[in-house]
Design an enzyme around this catalytic site. Sequence first.
Site, short mmCIF file in Angstrom:
data_model
loop_
_atom_site.label_atom_id
_atom_site.label_comp_id
_atom_site.label_asym_id
_atom_site.label_seq_id
_atom_site.Cartn_x
_atom_site.Cartn_y
_atom_site.Cartn_z
CE LYS A 20 -35.32 -33.80 65.54
NZ LYS A 20 -34.13 -32.69 66.07
N GLY A 92 -32.45 -26.38 66.38
CA GLY A 92 -31.07 -25.89 67.10
C GLY A 92 -30.10 -26.76 66.04
CG ASP A 312 -33.21 -34.85 72.19
OD1 ASP A 312 -33.04 -33.90 72.86
OD2 ASP A 312 -32.37 -35.33 70.82
NE ARG A 343 -37.38 -30.86 74.81
CZ ARG A 343 -36.98 -31.22 73.83
NH1 ARG A 343 -35.72 -32.05 73.87
NH2 ARG A 343 -37.18 -31.23 72.70
NE ARG A 386 -36.59 -34.96 71.26
CZ ARG A 386 -36.84 -35.72 69.91
NH1 ARG A 386 -37.58 -36.60 70.05
NH2 ARG A 386 -35.67 -35.44 68.80
C1 S3P Z 1 -28.56 -33.19 68.48
C2 S3P Z 1 -27.82 -33.03 69.53
C3 S3P Z 1 -28.52 -32.66 70.75
C4 S3P Z 1 -30.10 -33.12 70.77
C5 S3P Z 1 -30.63 -32.63 69.65
C6 S3P Z 1 -29.85 -32.91 68.18
C7 S3P Z 1 -27.69 -33.44 67.31
O1 S3P Z 1 -28.38 -31.36 71.07
O2 S3P Z 1 -30.67 -32.57 71.98
O3 S3P Z 1 -32.17 -32.88 69.47
O4 S3P Z 1 -28.27 -33.75 66.15
O5 S3P Z 1 -26.52 -33.16 67.13
P1 S3P Z 1 -27.01 -30.83 72.00
O6 S3P Z 1 -25.86 -31.62 71.41
O7 S3P Z 1 -26.86 -29.43 71.90
O8 S3P Z 1 -27.24 -31.55 73.41
#
Ligand code: S3P
Length: 427
Positions: A20, A92, A312, A343, A386
């Site tokens: 992803k 996010g 994650d 979580r 998740r």
């Molecule tokens: C991600 C970074 C992580 C992760 C998210 C994907 C990314 O978040 O939890 O699922 O692709 O950069 P954080 O960097 O805010 O911890």
Amino acid sequence: MITFGKIKSVKGEISVPADKSITHRSFMLGAMAEGSTRVTNPLMSRDTIATMEAMKALGAEFIPAENGFVVVSKGYRAFNEPSDVINCDNSGTTARLISGLIAPAGVYAVLTGDDSLRKRPMKRVIKPLSLMGSRMEAASNGTLLPLTILPSKMHGADITGETKSAQVKSAVLLAAAQIEGHTTYTEPASTRNHSEIMLKNFGADISVNGKTVIVNGGRPLTGTDAAVPGDFSSAAFFIGAALIFEGAEITIKNVGLNETRTGLLTALSSFGVKFELNYYENTIEPMGDIHIKHQSFRGGKVDGELIANLIDELPLLAFLGLFADSPVEIRDAHELRVKESDRIAATLYNLNQLGAETEEFEDGMKIYPLKKEPVQAHLRSFFDHRIAMLSILMCKRFGEKVSVDEIQSVDVSFPNFVSILEEIENK
Ligand code: S3P
């Protein structure tokens, strides 16, 4: 309430969906680069589709090609002003990274998201981007989506990251690559480094010295090939399945094994778990197969710098505490409180439903091995992909006395999770 029949075990060879994080970045860098970027094996899920739509709104074209897309773009210097609000849905990564990607473009843009994303902190990206001269306004006193990006003249800066977050680092780097000048970003812990690797591949002047990333921005980026490996975070559910189901033996093919992502393997090794990794040669991101059999294992404490490299996978690790010979304790994981759900709270709610003994901390949790099978448990996904997948694993492990309220949220990262699990299950 949804139930699944109890399964005896899982055995066989599978491939998991594409990564992803790397798919998001392939779409974003494809749009930032001039020319054509061939993205092979991207993940098509709710999160990554949100990114694709956002890049289209800036002017990039996504032309379907065998097993992927060709992204055609005039590059970041020619981004369009989006004609409507950009909806980042549940993602996010989309919201944070494109804040940095759009900020230097000199356009007016508004970002929003679903109920969950509109509760997640945005100040963490607004603050460093403001230090680079961006102009942004956000709801709830500048902290939450919707977020408005206003045209501005940005400049390089030396930034010390306050949050252990690859999303924040990446937002800064995607902006820095576009800005004439010198930017450094020093992170508090080493987080996933896909953005650094990919920016270099697309021709950015970027280097890394310890925890500091240095970018000399303003160079045009050039379209290139981006092949997306399998997602370690999706593979993790099957590593977990191997440890949960007696007699299990699983090989997971084509998995991304970048060390900034595989902290789960480090933690499991410290619990005494044995597995085999077979690396492939000549891949940009480390990649290979994971082979694991069912085995007994002890628990232990997971904390400190490692947390960012299994962020994650922490809910899974907590669930594994049920099946370990001694408690599993997770600390320094306050970030879990601001993911797609809280979580820590969501995991403990479900573990308590299953009858586990647990302890909650502001920055983590402790889970004691399950003493007897649950009598009845109604699990909740909290609309978090998740947590939904972990609930499905528990349903299949304990049978119809365990149910879950919804599983549609798995579409966010792993739309075919149930069918892949069904490929290898023994009833
Ligand atoms: C991600 C970074 C992580 C992760 C998210 C994907 C990314 O978040 O939890 O699922 O692709 O950069 P954080 O960097 O805010 O911890």
